[in-house]
Scaffold this motif. Structure first.
Motif, PDB file in Angstrom:
ATOM      1  N   VAL A   1       0.818  -1.213   0.000  1.00 40.30           N
ATOM      2  CA  VAL A   1       0.000   0.000   0.000  1.00 40.30           C
ATOM      3  C   VAL A   1       0.854   1.267   0.000  1.00 40.30           C
ATOM      4  CG1 VAL A   1      -1.960  -1.124   1.112  1.00 40.30           C
ATOM      5  CG2 VAL A   1      -0.165  -0.061   2.520  1.00 40.30           C
ATOM      6  N   GLY A   2       2.130   1.135  -0.221  1.00 39.20           N
ATOM      7  CA  GLY A   2       3.016   2.292  -0.240  1.00 39.20           C
ATOM      8  C   GLY A   2       3.051   2.971  -1.593  1.00 39.20           C
TER       9      GLY A   2
ATOM     10  N   LYS B   1       1.998  13.634 -24.193  1.00 40.96           N
ATOM     11  CA  LYS B   1       0.878  14.364 -23.576  1.00 40.96           C
ATOM     12  C   LYS B   1      -0.186  13.402 -23.071  1.00 40.96           C
ATOM     13  CE  LYS B   1       1.714  18.259 -26.659  1.00 40.96           C
ATOM     14  NZ  LYS B   1       1.256  18.943 -27.904  1.00 40.96           N
ATOM     15  N   MET B   2      -0.503  12.395 -23.873  1.00 38.80           N
ATOM     16  CA  MET B   2      -1.478  11.401 -23.431  1.00 38.80           C
ATOM     17  C   MET B   2      -0.926  10.583 -22.267  1.00 38.80           C
ATOM     18  SD  MET B   2      -3.399   8.456 -25.680  1.00 38.80           S
ATOM     19  CE  MET B   2      -4.020   9.727 -26.785  1.00 38.80           C
ATOM     20  N   GLY B   3       0.363  10.220 -22.341  1.00 37.55           N
ATOM     21  CA  GLY B   3       0.964   9.464 -21.263  1.00 37.55           C
ATOM     22  C   GLY B   3       0.991  10.243 -19.957  1.00 37.55           C
ATOM     23  N   MET B   4       1.210  11.563 -20.047  1.00 35.91           N
ATOM     24  CA  MET B   4       1.189  12.379 -18.837  1.00 35.91           C
ATOM     25  C   MET B   4      -0.180  12.316 -18.167  1.00 35.91           C
ATOM     26  SD  MET B   4      -0.105  15.490 -17.641  1.00 35.91           S
ATOM     27  CE  MET B   4      -0.544  16.265 -19.184  1.00 35.91           C
ATOM     28  N   THR B   5      -1.238  12.408 -18.970  1.00 36.55           N
ATOM     29  CA  THR B   5      -2.591  12.330 -18.423  1.00 36.55           C
ATOM     30  C   THR B   5      -2.836  10.968 -17.781  1.00 36.55           C
ATOM     31  OG1 THR B   5      -3.355  13.829 -20.150  1.00 36.55           O
ATOM     32  CG2 THR B   5      -5.019  12.577 -18.977  1.00 36.55           C
ATOM     33  N   MET B   6      -2.407   9.903 -18.463  1.00 33.01           N
ATOM     34  CA  MET B   6      -2.627   8.571 -17.926  1.00 33.01           C
ATOM     35  C   MET B   6      -1.822   8.328 -16.647  1.00 33.01           C
ATOM     36  SD  MET B   6      -4.871   7.515 -19.953  1.00 33.01           S
ATOM     37  CE  MET B   6      -5.022   5.831 -19.355  1.00 33.01           C
ATOM     38  N   ALA B   7      -0.617   8.896 -16.567  1.00 35.66           N
ATOM     39  CA  ALA B   7       0.180   8.747 -15.348  1.00 35.66           C
ATOM     40  C   ALA B   7      -0.504   9.420 -14.163  1.00 35.66           C
ATOM     41  CB  ALA B   7       1.578   9.341 -15.562  1.00 35.66           C
ATOM     42  N   LEU B   8      -1.090  10.578 -14.401  1.00 36.86           N
ATOM     43  CA  LEU B   8      -1.799  11.272 -13.323  1.00 36.86           C
ATOM     44  C   LEU B   8      -3.041  10.482 -12.907  1.00 36.86           C
ATOM     45  CD1 LEU B   8      -1.682  13.794 -11.602  1.00 36.86           C
ATOM     46  CD2 LEU B   8      -3.018  14.992 -13.326  1.00 36.86           C
ATOM     47  N   ILE B   9      -3.758   9.938 -13.887  1.00 37.76           N
ATOM     48  CA  ILE B   9      -4.919   9.115 -13.571  1.00 37.76           C
ATOM     49  C   ILE B   9      -4.492   7.878 -12.773  1.00 37.76           C
ATOM     50  CG2 ILE B   9      -6.711   7.640 -14.568  1.00 37.76           C
ATOM     51  CD1 ILE B   9      -6.892   9.633 -16.872  1.00 37.76           C
ATOM     52  N   GLY B  10      -3.406   7.238 -13.206  1.00 31.80           N
ATOM     53  CA  GLY B  10      -2.934   6.071 -12.485  1.00 31.80           C
ATOM     54  C   GLY B  10      -2.555   6.379 -11.050  1.00 31.80           C
ATOM     55  N   THR B  11      -1.937   7.531 -10.836  1.00 38.47           N
ATOM     56  CA  THR B  11      -1.567   7.916  -9.472  1.00 38.47           C
ATOM     57  C   THR B  11      -2.804   8.113  -8.603  1.00 38.47           C
ATOM     58  OG1 THR B  11       0.434   9.004 -10.308  1.00 38.47           O
ATOM     59  CG2 THR B  11      -0.312   9.607  -8.108  1.00 38.47           C
ATOM     60  N   ILE B  12      -3.809   8.800  -9.141  1.00 41.71           N
ATOM     61  CA  ILE B  12      -5.020   9.059  -8.364  1.00 41.71           C
ATOM     62  C   ILE B  12      -5.778   7.768  -8.080  1.00 41.71           C
ATOM     63  CG2 ILE B  12      -7.256  10.227  -8.399  1.00 41.71           C
ATOM     64  CD1 ILE B  12      -4.870  12.028  -7.843  1.00 41.71           C
ATOM     65  N   VAL B  13      -5.872   6.885  -9.081  1.00 38.09           N
ATOM     66  CA  VAL B  13      -6.551   5.604  -8.851  1.00 38.09           C
ATOM     67  C   VAL B  13      -5.804   4.805  -7.782  1.00 38.09           C
ATOM     68  CG1 VAL B  13      -7.134   3.390  -9.907  1.00 38.09           C
ATOM     69  CG2 VAL B  13      -7.607   5.507 -11.130  1.00 38.09           C
ATOM     70  N   GLY B  14      -4.478   4.827  -7.842  1.00 34.26           N
ATOM     71  CA  GLY B  14      -3.697   4.153  -6.810  1.00 34.26           C
ATOM     72  C   GLY B  14      -3.965   4.721  -5.431  1.00 34.26           C
ATOM     73  N   GLU B  15      -4.117   6.039  -5.348  1.00 37.23           N
ATOM     74  CA  GLU B  15      -4.433   6.662  -4.059  1.00 37.23           C
ATOM     75  C   GLU B  15      -5.848   6.320  -3.610  1.00 37.23           C
ATOM     76  OE1 GLU B  15      -1.448  10.523  -4.584  1.00 37.23           O
ATOM     77  OE2 GLU B  15      -3.611  10.735  -4.901  1.00 37.23           O
ATOM     78  N   PHE B  16      -6.776   6.180  -4.557  1.00 34.46           N
ATOM     79  CA  PHE B  16      -8.114   5.731  -4.196  1.00 34.46           C
ATOM     80  C   PHE B  16      -8.069   4.333  -3.560  1.00 34.46           C
ATOM     81  CE2 PHE B  16     -10.533   8.379  -7.621  1.00 34.46           C
ATOM     82  CZ  PHE B  16     -10.378   9.508  -6.839  1.00 34.46           C
ATOM     83  N   VAL B  17      -7.277   3.448  -4.151  1.00 36.49           N
ATOM     84  CA  VAL B  17      -7.259   2.052  -3.708  1.00 36.49           C
ATOM     85  C   VAL B  17      -6.493   1.899  -2.395  1.00 36.49           C
ATOM     86  CG1 VAL B  17      -6.510  -0.276  -4.306  1.00 36.49           C
ATOM     87  CG2 VAL B  17      -7.514   1.195  -6.058  1.00 36.49           C
ATOM     88  N   THR B  18      -5.324   2.530  -2.308  1.00 34.77           N
ATOM     89  CA  THR B  18      -4.506   2.352  -1.108  1.00 34.77           C
ATOM     90  C   THR B  18      -5.013   3.183   0.057  1.00 34.77           C
ATOM     91  OG1 THR B  18      -2.978   4.089  -1.863  1.00 34.77           O
ATOM     92  CG2 THR B  18      -2.471   1.805  -2.476  1.00 34.77           C
ATOM     93  N   GLY B  19      -5.523   4.391  -0.225  1.00 28.58           N
ATOM     94  CA  GLY B  19      -6.115   5.207   0.823  1.00 28.58           C
ATOM     95  C   GLY B  19      -5.157   5.594   1.920  1.00 28.58           C
ATOM     96  N   GLN B  20      -3.919   5.975   1.555  1.00 28.63           N
ATOM     97  CA  GLN B  20      -2.907   6.319   2.541  1.00 28.63           C
ATOM     98  C   GLN B  20      -2.570   7.808   2.540  1.00 28.63           C
ATOM     99  OE1 GLN B  20      -1.388   4.144   4.799  1.00 28.63           O
ATOM    100  NE2 GLN B  20      -2.986   2.726   4.126  1.00 28.63           N
ATOM    101  N   GLN B  21      -2.322   8.366   1.360  1.00 28.31           N
ATOM    102  CA  GLN B  21      -1.945   9.765   1.254  1.00 28.31           C
ATOM    103  C   GLN B  21      -2.175  10.228  -0.171  1.00 28.31           C
ATOM    104  OE1 GLN B  21       2.230  10.188   2.076  1.00 28.31           O
ATOM    105  NE2 GLN B  21       2.852   8.726   0.516  1.00 28.31           N
TER     106      GLN B  21
END
Length: 281
Positions: A140-141, A204-224
């Protein structure tokens, strides 16, 4: 092409007063028009919430969002930095891997035939459904969020790079062959400049997807991170804090997108924009 900005400045100095005002407006219009539309939208939003106060429980006004940004910034700033760090690191890794993989697929026909169908199949798998697996594999890190951002972002970059490198004009390649240019020299001096528009479109598309991936990861892990703040605020029906976190998230995305635009402008200036966009004429 590098002389064009100086030519524009000379034209601006020699033009009449009305012409100079028009040239300045033409330069400022790409910035002024979006900001003007944003100001109109925020004013309409504020007026609508004030006209219908019962909406405040569902939709906070811009003034309420600004107030909570001011009071909660000590709480939000570490979360903003955490999200920005993981998104940028995930995007940087995806850019390196995606560009290298796209170049390898272009240079090796056998590698493309063997690997590309598997990459497409890998891309078809619903990414969000795999997020819990990354938590099982990496915990979850920050590692799971970083890998998930990389996982979402690398394929668009690889596909755009391979497509751009493959679209080099045949007459340019024939000229390199006639000049006995090496394969590496042809790749660096001809294929790469032709691929710049496609490459940066993929980034540009990859940048958007990286940000989405980070937020989804934060949704799932729920740490910070800002994703965690959004989930926390939504669970408490705090729309002002939710919009404040979303606003900071947009700031992260715009900052990274602006950095990609600057890199694209620098690459086009280095290689020469007419060569990139038009090729041999």
């Amino acid at each position: 092409m590098t002389a064009l900005p100086f030519a524009a400045d000379a034209a601006l100095d020699s033009a009449p007063a009305a012409g100079r005002r028009w040239l300045r407006w033409t330069r400022l219009r790409p910035i002024a028009l979006p900001l003007s539309l944003l100001a109109v939208w925020l004013a309409a939003w504020q007026a609508g919430v004030e006209r219908f106060p019962q909406m405040r429980s569902l939709l906070s006004s811009p003034s309420d969002i600004g107030a909570i940004l001011g009071t909660s910034m000590p709480l939000l700033l570490p979360q903003l930095l955490s999200t920005a760090r993981e998104a940028v690191m995930g995007f940087a890794l995806a850019a390196v891997i995606g560009v290298a993989l796209g170049a390898a697929l272009t240079l090796s026909r056998r590698l493309e035939q063997a690997l590309f169908p598997h990459l497409v199949l890998f891309q078809i798998v619903p990414k969000i459904a795999l997020a819990p697996l990354f938590v099982i594999w990496f915990g979850v890190g920050s590692e799971s969020r970083l890998v998930f951002a990389l996982f979402l972002a690398f394929f668009p970059i690889a596909a755009a790079t391979a497509g751009g490198l493959a679209r080099t004009r045949p007459e340019a390649l024939r000229l390199c062959a006639a000049l006995t240019a090496s394969r590496w020299r042809t790749f660096v001096s001809v294929r790469v400049p032709f691929a710049i528009p496609s490459l940066f479109a993929g980034l540009k598309m990859g940048m958007t997807m990286a940000l989405i991936g980070t937020i989804v990861g934060e949704f799932v892990t729920g740490q910070q991170g800002l994703g965690y703040i959004i989930m926390f605020a939504a669970a408490n029906a705090d729309s002002a804090l939710t919009f404040a976190a979303l606003g900071l998230l947009c700031l992260v995305g715009l900052s990274v997108y602006g950095a990609v635009l600057l890199a694209e402008a620098a690459a086009q200036r280095w290689y020469g924009a007419p060569f990139v966009t038009e090729g041999f004429t």
